[in-house]
Design a protein around this motif. Structure first.
Motif, PDB file in Angstrom:
ATOM      1  N   HIS A  92      -4.045   3.494   4.729  1.00  0.00           N
ATOM      2  CA  HIS A  92      -3.565   4.849   4.461  1.00  0.00           C
ATOM      3  C   HIS A  92      -4.570   5.898   4.926  1.00  0.00           C
ATOM      4  O   HIS A  92      -4.190   6.987   5.379  1.00  0.00           O
ATOM      5  N   LEU A  93      -5.860   5.568   4.824  1.00  0.00           N
ATOM      6  CA  LEU A  93      -6.890   6.485   5.303  1.00  0.00           C
ATOM      7  C   LEU A  93      -6.740   6.727   6.799  1.00  0.00           C
ATOM      8  O   LEU A  93      -6.713   7.883   7.258  1.00  0.00           O
ATOM      9  N   TYR A  94      -6.612   5.655   7.561  1.00  0.00           N
ATOM     10  CA  TYR A  94      -6.508   5.804   9.015  1.00  0.00           C
ATOM     11  C   TYR A  94      -5.190   6.452   9.424  1.00  0.00           C
ATOM     12  O   TYR A  94      -5.132   7.206  10.406  1.00  0.00           O
ATOM     13  N   GLU A  95      -4.146   6.192   8.674  1.00  0.00           N
ATOM     14  CA  GLU A  95      -2.874   6.848   8.960  1.00  0.00           C
ATOM     15  C   GLU A  95      -2.973   8.350   8.701  1.00  0.00           C
ATOM     16  O   GLU A  95      -2.431   9.163   9.459  1.00  0.00           O
ATOM     17  N   ALA A  96      -3.674   8.718   7.622  1.00  0.00           N
ATOM     18  CA  ALA A  96      -3.822  10.139   7.289  1.00  0.00           C
ATOM     19  C   ALA A  96      -4.679  10.858   8.327  1.00  0.00           C
ATOM     20  O   ALA A  96      -4.376  11.993   8.714  1.00  0.00           O
ATOM     21  N   ILE A  97      -5.725  10.205   8.787  1.00  0.00           N
ATOM     22  CA  ILE A  97      -6.607  10.828   9.778  1.00  0.00           C
ATOM     23  C   ILE A  97      -5.875  11.025  11.101  1.00  0.00           C
ATOM     24  O   ILE A  97      -5.952  12.099  11.717  1.00  0.00           O
ATOM     25  N   ASN A  98      -5.129  10.003  11.509  1.00  0.00           N
ATOM     26  CA  ASN A  98      -4.468  10.051  12.818  1.00  0.00           C
ATOM     27  C   ASN A  98      -3.088  10.698  12.775  1.00  0.00           C
ATOM     28  O   ASN A  98      -2.509  11.003  13.822  1.00  0.00           O
ATOM     29  N   GLY A  99      -2.551  10.883  11.573  1.00  0.00           N
ATOM     30  CA  GLY A  99      -1.252  11.525  11.451  1.00  0.00           C
ATOM     31  C   GLY A  99      -0.093  10.675  11.910  1.00  0.00           C
ATOM     32  O   GLY A  99       0.949  11.199  12.312  1.00  0.00           O
ATOM     33  N   GLU A 100      -0.233   9.356  11.846  1.00  0.00           N
ATOM     34  CA  GLU A 100       0.850   8.465  12.242  1.00  0.00           C
ATOM     35  C   GLU A 100       0.730   7.121  11.533  1.00  0.00           C
ATOM     36  O   GLU A 100      -0.368   6.700  11.143  1.00  0.00           O
ATOM     37  N   GLU A 101       1.858   6.461  11.351  1.00  0.00           N
ATOM     38  CA  GLU A 101       1.870   5.178  10.661  1.00  0.00           C
ATOM     39  C   GLU A 101       1.331   4.071  11.563  1.00  0.00           C
ATOM     40  O   GLU A 101       1.410   4.152  12.788  1.00  0.00           O
ATOM     41  N   MET A 102       0.770   3.049  10.916  1.00  0.00           N
ATOM     42  CA  MET A 102       0.233   1.903  11.643  1.00  0.00           C
ATOM     43  C   MET A 102       0.967   0.651  11.201  1.00  0.00           C
ATOM     44  O   MET A 102       1.382   0.539  10.043  1.00  0.00           O
ATOM     45  N   ASP A 103       1.133  -0.286  12.116  1.00  0.00           N
ATOM     46  CA  ASP A 103       1.777  -1.549  11.780  1.00  0.00           C
ATOM     47  C   ASP A 103       0.875  -2.358  10.846  1.00  0.00           C
ATOM     48  O   ASP A 103      -0.278  -2.652  11.184  1.00  0.00           O
ATOM     49  N   LYS A 104       1.383  -2.696   9.680  1.00  0.00           N
ATOM     50  CA  LYS A 104       0.580  -3.360   8.656  1.00  0.00           C
ATOM     51  C   LYS A 104       0.024  -4.700   9.141  1.00  0.00           C
ATOM     52  O   LYS A 104      -1.149  -5.004   8.933  1.00  0.00           O
ATOM     53  N   ARG A 105       0.853  -5.490   9.802  1.00  0.00           N
ATOM     54  CA  ARG A 105       0.429  -6.824  10.249  1.00  0.00           C
ATOM     55  C   ARG A 105      -0.694  -6.717  11.276  1.00  0.00           C
ATOM     56  O   ARG A 105      -1.711  -7.412  11.180  1.00  0.00           O
ATOM     57  N   ASN A 106      -0.528  -5.873  12.262  1.00  0.00           N
ATOM     58  CA  ASN A 106      -1.560  -5.709  13.291  1.00  0.00           C
ATOM     59  C   ASN A 106      -2.846  -5.129  12.715  1.00  0.00           C
ATOM     60  O   ASN A 106      -3.948  -5.528  13.115  1.00  0.00           O
ATOM     61  N   PHE A 107      -2.699  -4.192  11.792  1.00  0.00           N
ATOM     62  CA  PHE A 107      -3.872  -3.584  11.177  1.00  0.00           C
ATOM     63  C   PHE A 107      -4.700  -4.640  10.443  1.00  0.00           C
ATOM     64  O   PHE A 107      -5.917  -4.732  10.614  1.00  0.00           O
ATOM     65  N   ARG A 108      -4.054  -5.446   9.640  1.00  0.00           N
ATOM     66  CA  ARG A 108      -4.782  -6.451   8.856  1.00  0.00           C
ATOM     67  C   ARG A 108      -5.343  -7.570   9.736  1.00  0.00           C
ATOM     68  O   ARG A 108      -6.386  -8.147   9.420  1.00  0.00           O
ATOM     69  N   LYS A 109      -4.679  -7.822  10.839  1.00  0.00           N
ATOM     70  CA  LYS A 109      -5.207  -8.807  11.781  1.00  0.00           C
ATOM     71  C   LYS A 109      -6.540  -8.331  12.350  1.00  0.00           C
ATOM     72  O   LYS A 109      -7.498  -9.109  12.460  1.00  0.00           O
ATOM     73  N   ARG A 110      -6.611  -7.049  12.714  1.00  0.00           N
ATOM     74  CA  ARG A 110      -7.852  -6.508  13.257  1.00  0.00           C
ATOM     75  C   ARG A 110      -8.948  -6.476  12.193  1.00  0.00           C
ATOM     76  O   ARG A 110     -10.118  -6.729  12.490  1.00  0.00           O
ATOM     77  N   ILE A 111      -8.571  -6.190  10.966  1.00  0.00           N
ATOM     78  CA  ILE A 111      -9.553  -6.168   9.875  1.00  0.00           C
ATOM     79  C   ILE A 111     -10.177  -7.552   9.684  1.00  0.00           C
ATOM     80  O   ILE A 111     -11.398  -7.692   9.485  1.00  0.00           O
ATOM     81  N   LYS A 112      -9.368  -8.596   9.751  1.00  0.00           N
ATOM     82  CA  LYS A 112      -9.865  -9.952   9.560  1.00  0.00           C
ATOM     83  C   LYS A 112     -10.842 -10.368  10.648  1.00  0.00           C
ATOM     84  O   LYS A 112     -11.657 -11.277  10.454  1.00  0.00           O
ATOM     85  N   GLU A 113     -10.778  -9.699  11.795  1.00  0.00           N
ATOM     86  CA  GLU A 113     -11.687 -10.022  12.892  1.00  0.00           C
ATOM     87  C   GLU A 113     -13.060  -9.368  12.717  1.00  0.00           C
ATOM     88  O   GLU A 113     -13.976  -9.650  13.475  1.00  0.00           O
TER      89      GLU A 113
END
Length: 225
Positions: free
Chosen positions: A167-188
């Motif tokens: 939600h932080l990154y979505e608020a900063i960028n002003g657009e929604e992010m795909d949850k699956r892709n976001f969490r995949k990058r976090i795990k890396e």
């Protein structure tokens, strides 16, 4: 004054601080009503004039400390704003800075004393002089910064959920992010550590809390979100 310098008019130099915070899923900026003429009563950023015995960075740090009571904040220069007619009172050149703080670290009584308030970044009103332009430029710079460096964590508490982070990154960028892709990058990213602690404020089931490991990041500073 005689000599070379006497051939030119003096100008004032000020600093204006764009302070970003994140709360209740919103990116917010700290603004208040101007307490002086010209522009008394208009919405404005918090700032001040540069003193004769300090650098512009020192002036910005002083203004930030006065307003927030916090020191050693993340701060970056946005740029100089110097249109001839930007201040109807005098010829003033302003150096703008943006800073990131955790809203929970900010003493709310101090906020009230200064007469400032948090406003959603997408609902900023018309402001004094060129302060709207300063905020827009600062946000663009922050968007570029948080995509390649982990500075966004300064807006979060030490422990956070992945939903809060998204939600932080979505608020900063002003657009929604795909949850699956976001969490995949976090795990890396090994420096975003999962703890055994669970946050149950948002649901009965709860969500694991994570933290940012500065030492692990220094060993492998590969960040992209």
């Amino acid at each position: 004054m005689t000599g070379f310098y006497g051939n030119y008019h003096k100008v004032f130099v000020s600093v204006d601080c764009i302070i970003f915070g994140f709360d209740e899923g919103e990116l917010r900026v700290l603004i208040g009503r101007r307490q002086m003429d010209p522009g008394r009563g208009e919405w404005s950023l918090y700032g001040g004039f540069v003193r004769h015995d300090e650098s512009i960075d020192e002036a910005a740090n002083r203004v930030l400390a006065e307003l927030t009571g916090l020191n050693k904040l993340f701060m970056r220069q946005v740029g100089a704003f110097g249109n001839v007619d930007r201040d109807p009172g005098e010829r003033v050149i302003s150096i703008a800075y943006y800073a990131l703080i955790n809203v929970k670290d900010y003493d709310d009584e101090l906020r009230r004393q200064h007469g400032v308030e948090w406003v959603n970044i997408d609902n900023v009103p018309t402001m004094y002089s060129d302060h709207n332009k300063m905020i827009i430029k600062a946000r663009k710079m922050m968007q570029e910064k948080v995509s390649r460096e982990p500075v966004g964590f300064r807006l979060l508490p030490p422990l956070f959920t992945l939903t809060q982070l998204q939600h932080l990154y979505e608020a900063i960028n002003g657009e929604e992010m795909d949850k699956r892709n976001f969490r995949k990058r976090i795990k890396e990213m090994d420096f975003i550590e999962k703890t055994e602690l669970i946050d149950k404020t948002s649901s009965k089931r709860g969500a694991f809390l994570y933290r940012f490991n500065k030492h692990a990041y220094k060993e492998d500073p590969n960040f992209k979100l």
